[in-house]
Write an enzyme that holds these catalytic residues in place. Structure first.
Site, PDB file in Angstrom:
ATOM      1  N   LYS A  91      13.002   1.254  14.593  1.00 44.11           N
ATOM      2  CA  LYS A  91      12.270   1.304  15.869  1.00 44.11           C
ATOM      3  C   LYS A  91      12.826   0.322  16.896  1.00 44.11           C
ATOM      4  CE  LYS A  91       7.864   2.067  13.571  1.00 44.11           C
ATOM      5  NZ  LYS A  91       7.307   3.384  13.602  1.00 44.11           N
ATOM      6  N   GLU A  99       4.854  -5.214  20.895  1.00 50.37           N
ATOM      7  CA  GLU A  99       4.746  -4.361  22.077  1.00 50.37           C
ATOM      8  C   GLU A  99       3.422  -4.640  22.757  1.00 50.37           C
ATOM      9  OE1 GLU A  99       4.848  -0.255  20.829  1.00 50.37           O
ATOM     10  OE2 GLU A  99       7.030  -0.199  20.786  1.00 50.37           O
ATOM     11  N   ARG A 114      13.857  13.334  11.200  1.00 49.38           N
ATOM     12  CA  ARG A 114      13.623  14.182  10.021  1.00 49.38           C
ATOM     13  C   ARG A 114      12.655  15.281  10.413  1.00 49.38           C
ATOM     14  NH1 ARG A 114       8.291  12.636   9.320  1.00 49.38           N
ATOM     15  NH2 ARG A 114       7.894  10.467   9.849  1.00 49.38           N
TER      16      ARG A 114
HETATM   17  P1  ADP Z   1       4.658   5.104  12.576  1.00 51.76           P
HETATM   18  O1  ADP Z   1       6.122   4.958  12.339  1.00 51.76           O
HETATM   19  O2  ADP Z   1       3.839   4.505  11.529  1.00 51.76           O
HETATM   20  O3  ADP Z   1       4.309   6.504  12.938  1.00 51.76           O
HETATM   21  P2  ADP Z   1       4.376   4.504  15.423  1.00 51.76           P
HETATM   22  O4  ADP Z   1       5.199   3.496  16.131  1.00 51.76           O
HETATM   23  O5  ADP Z   1       4.709   5.928  15.659  1.00 51.76           O
HETATM   24  O6  ADP Z   1       4.392   4.177  13.870  1.00 51.76           O
HETATM   25  O7  ADP Z   1       2.846   4.254  15.785  1.00 51.76           O
HETATM   26  C1  ADP Z   1       1.808   4.898  15.091  1.00 51.76           C
HETATM   27  C2  ADP Z   1       0.547   4.907  15.944  1.00 51.76           C
HETATM   28  O8  ADP Z   1       0.137   3.578  16.280  1.00 51.76           O
HETATM   29  C3  ADP Z   1       0.691   5.626  17.281  1.00 51.76           C
HETATM   30  O9  ADP Z   1       0.519   7.010  17.189  1.00 51.76           O
HETATM   31  C4  ADP Z   1      -0.408   4.957  18.085  1.00 51.76           C
HETATM   32  O10 ADP Z   1      -1.672   5.493  17.793  1.00 51.76           O
HETATM   33  C5  ADP Z   1      -0.373   3.520  17.587  1.00 51.76           C
HETATM   34  N1  ADP Z   1       0.512   2.701  18.439  1.00 51.76           N
HETATM   35  C6  ADP Z   1       1.795   2.384  18.212  1.00 51.76           C
HETATM   36  N2  ADP Z   1       2.300   1.611  19.193  1.00 51.76           N
HETATM   37  C7  ADP Z   1       1.302   1.430  20.087  1.00 51.76           C
HETATM   38  C8  ADP Z   1       1.170   0.719  21.318  1.00 51.76           C
HETATM   39  N3  ADP Z   1       2.184   0.030  21.833  1.00 51.76           N
HETATM   40  N4  ADP Z   1      -0.023   0.790  21.962  1.00 51.76           N
HETATM   41  C9  ADP Z   1      -1.059   1.468  21.454  1.00 51.76           C
HETATM   42  N5  ADP Z   1      -1.004   2.142  20.296  1.00 51.76           N
HETATM   43  C10 ADP Z   1       0.153   2.135  19.606  1.00 51.76           C
HETATM   44  P1  ADP Z   2       4.786  12.252  10.563  1.00 56.34           P
HETATM   45  O1  ADP Z   2       5.456  11.164  11.349  1.00 56.34           O
HETATM   46  O2  ADP Z   2       5.696  13.376  10.182  1.00 56.34           O
HETATM   47  O3  ADP Z   2       3.539  12.689  11.195  1.00 56.34           O
HETATM   48  P2  ADP Z   2       3.643  10.393   8.665  1.00 56.34           P
HETATM   49  O4  ADP Z   2       3.883   9.216   9.548  1.00 56.34           O
HETATM   50  O5  ADP Z   2       2.272  10.827   8.416  1.00 56.34           O
HETATM   51  O6  ADP Z   2       4.464  11.636   9.173  1.00 56.34           O
HETATM   52  O7  ADP Z   2       4.413  10.149   7.299  1.00 56.34           O
HETATM   53  C1  ADP Z   2       4.572  11.160   6.353  1.00 56.34           C
HETATM   54  C2  ADP Z   2       4.964  10.578   5.034  1.00 56.34           C
HETATM   55  O8  ADP Z   2       6.201   9.942   5.116  1.00 56.34           O
HETATM   56  C3  ADP Z   2       3.994   9.537   4.515  1.00 56.34           C
HETATM   57  O9  ADP Z   2       3.980   9.607   3.113  1.00 56.34           O
HETATM   58  C4  ADP Z   2       4.613   8.248   4.971  1.00 56.34           C
HETATM   59  O10 ADP Z   2       4.200   7.171   4.180  1.00 56.34           O
HETATM   60  C5  ADP Z   2       6.083   8.565   4.791  1.00 56.34           C
HETATM   61  N1  ADP Z   2       6.914   7.833   5.732  1.00 56.34           N
HETATM   62  C6  ADP Z   2       6.923   7.969   7.062  1.00 56.34           C
HETATM   63  N2  ADP Z   2       7.829   7.152   7.618  1.00 56.34           N
HETATM   64  C7  ADP Z   2       8.411   6.469   6.604  1.00 56.34           C
HETATM   65  C8  ADP Z   2       9.425   5.463   6.516  1.00 56.34           C
HETATM   66  N3  ADP Z   2      10.023   4.975   7.592  1.00 56.34           N
HETATM   67  N4  ADP Z   2       9.767   5.016   5.298  1.00 56.34           N
HETATM   68  C9  ADP Z   2       9.167   5.504   4.193  1.00 56.34           C
HETATM   69  N5  ADP Z   2       8.211   6.440   4.205  1.00 56.34           N
HETATM   70  C10 ADP Z   2       7.828   6.920   5.389  1.00 56.34           C
HETATM   71 MG    MG Z   3       5.138   7.566  14.541  1.00 58.15          MG
END
Ligand code: ADP
Ligand code: ADP
Ligand code: MG
Length: 484
Positions: free
Chosen positions: A115, A200, A292
């Protein structure tokens, strides 16, 4: 051409990919660890090989997986999501073994899978990102506090290698910063083996809007519209909608152009998702890219008619993309509800157990992607996703009706699931009217819990009626036997 694909995953996504192989008459190879021996992905694949006794290690062992692929004569590997799917070293090992990795190139996964690096690259290319810092690991706590003050509270700490909502901490005041930073690092190290974190600005009550990207190996890249994934719990999606019922056509065009520009900036190939946060004033910020196939890819397939897994395979095999942006039109609305083994009323604690009855919803425009079957034992080792229920209709309103109907029909017995919660959301007026953002479940939990109780009471009533029926049936049988 690709003739044989090894699927380096388990659960519903392994089943989904194997089904695509079967649709294409490509030989599919499942891998499984000992406890997964009787899983559905093993049963429906053309061939299946065990990769060890330990429940997890085999799915996470690049060398073992490549060895199995070579031995059985596979020419490509599909990583699914989770596990090794965003591990660039795995993609590299696959490529170096002379096999095709069904996904983007290793160096692109390396750049966009992290990220922090992705944020830097996007900023450099003029893509708006959430205001924030670079990695904080080598910074003193005084400096980190200073950055937080400069950004302005509340802020959010995020693991560079995070995913699935893990490795995220919201910080509302300075005195909590140090403790939450340690917490965040600890979780990041435990889950992603990488304790790199950055900060952030916390966008207040944003919507999560993401664009599906599709690109070939020759520089052709388009998007397949957006998904609204604002309904979440613990920063992970539980309901997704395609397209977003609240994004205007103009905004969609602008965000789509930016999403494609983001993918082009790194020479993206195959499928991927560009995630944005959208604030109240329609400002949008790049959040991350998932390099992915996404869990919720099915609703994009439903509205566009494009099979994304089939496209992944064809692109990996070297086909030129025969779709243009103008070919992509949404046919109505699709909604996905993630049915997971968790108790929503008890703070989403994971549920385990044996599935004693499985009755997925059916009917027109209802799709269920799942690896469940009656007698499946839910293992404690993997993620809690049991089934993805998808519905499609001509309007968002009708799609919500269909979701409600399908959830009422859906029954998984023997284990606690989120069906009652998903049903409660589908019955809420705010959801139907599009009045929701990422804080929806937190803000509405009390009302949702009440609604969930109503559903449970109804189910129990049925159960009691079933029991009464059984007693009567037994009594009649006894009477008939005695009088024979
Ligand atoms: P992940 O890799 O776990 O999906 P993300 O960076 O996509 O992590 O963030 C997951 C969720 O966390 C977002 O969909 C949002 O709801 C919340 N989130 C992430 N960053 C922010 C932010 N800067 N401000 C508010 N909510 C956030
Ligand atoms: P999506 O982003 O497709 O909506 P999720 O954030 O819900 O998916 O993640 C789907 C699955 O992949 C979960 O089991 C989550 O723990 C796993 N996962 C997502 N991102 C990672 C990562 N960066 N490393 C390992 N596992 C991950
Ligand atoms: Mg995400």
């Amino acid at each position: 051409m690709i003739h044989k694909i090894l699927v380096a995953n388990r659960g519903e996504i392994a089943v989904r990919v194997i089904r695509a192989c079967r649709d294409l008459h490509i030989t599919s190879v499942a891998i499984y660890t000992r406890p997964d021996k009787s899983c559905l992905h093993v049963r429906i694949a053309s061939e299946a090989y065990e990769v060890g006794e330990h429940p997890m290690k085999g799915y996470l062992d690049p060398h073992k997986i490549v060895e199995v692929a070579k031995q059985c004569g596979a020419d490509a590997i599909h990583p699914g999501y989770g596990f090794l799917s965003e591990n660039y070293e795995f993609a590299k090992i696959v490529e170096e073994a002379g096999l095709i990795f069904i996904g983007p190139k290793a160096d692109v996964i390396h750049k966009m899978g992290n990220k922090n690096i992705a944020r830097y690259l996007m900023k450099k290319n003029g893509i708006p990102v959430v205001p924030g810092t670079e990695k904080l690991n080598n910074e003193s706590i005084e400096n980190i506090k200073k950055y937080a003050r400069q950004i302005g509270y509340p802020v959010i700490l995020k693991a560079s290698g995070g995913g699935g909502g893990r490795g995220i901490r919201e910080v509302h005041k300075e005195e909590d910063l140090e403790g939450l930073l340690q917490d965040c690092k600890r979780e990041a190290l435990a889950f992603f083996n990488n304790d790199e974190v950055f900060m952030e600005k916390l966008i207040i009550s944003p919507r999560h809007i993401e664009f599906q990207i599709l690109g070939d190996n020759y520089g052709n890249i388009i998007h397949l519209l957006e998904r609204d994934c604002s309904i979440q719990r613990r920063h992970q999606k539980i309901i997704e909608i395609a397209p977003s019922p609240t994004v205007s056509e103009n905004l969609r065009k602008t965000m789509g152009v930016v999403a494609v520009a983001a993918a082009k900036a790194v020479g993206y190939t195959n499928v991927g998702t560009v995630e944005f946060l959208l604030d109240d004033y329609n400002n949008f910020y790049f959040m991350e890219m998932n390099t992915r196939i996404q869990v919720e890819h099915g609703i994009t397939e439903e509205i566009t008619g494009v099979d994304l897994i089939v496209r992944q395979i064809r692109i990996a095999a070297g086909e030129i993309l025969d779709l243009e942006q103008s070919d992509i039109k949404a046919q109505g609305f699709a909604i996905e509800a993630r049915i997971v083994a968790e108790d929503a009323a008890k703070n989403f604690t994971p549920a385990l157990g044996k599935v004693t009855g499985y009755y997925p919803a059916l009917g027109p425009s209802v799709r269920v992607d799942s690896h469940l079957y009656k007698d499946y034992n839910i293992p404690p080792f993997y993620d809690s996703l049991l089934a993805k229920l998808m519905v499609r209709a001509t309007s968002f309103d009708l799609a919500v009706n269909k979701l409600e109907r399908a959830l009422e029909e859906f029954s998984i017995e023997g284990v606690t699931t989120t069906i009652p919660l998903l049903l409660a959301v589908s019955k809420s007026r705010e959801f139907r009217r599009g009045f929701f953002d990422t804080s929806y479940t937190d803000k509405n939990m009390e009302v949702l819990v009440k609604e969930m109780q109503k559903y449970k009471d109804k189910k129990n009533k049925f159960k009691n009626e079933d029991q009464i029926l059984n007693v009567i049936t037994e009594a009649i049988e006894r009477f008939e036997k005695d009088n024979r």
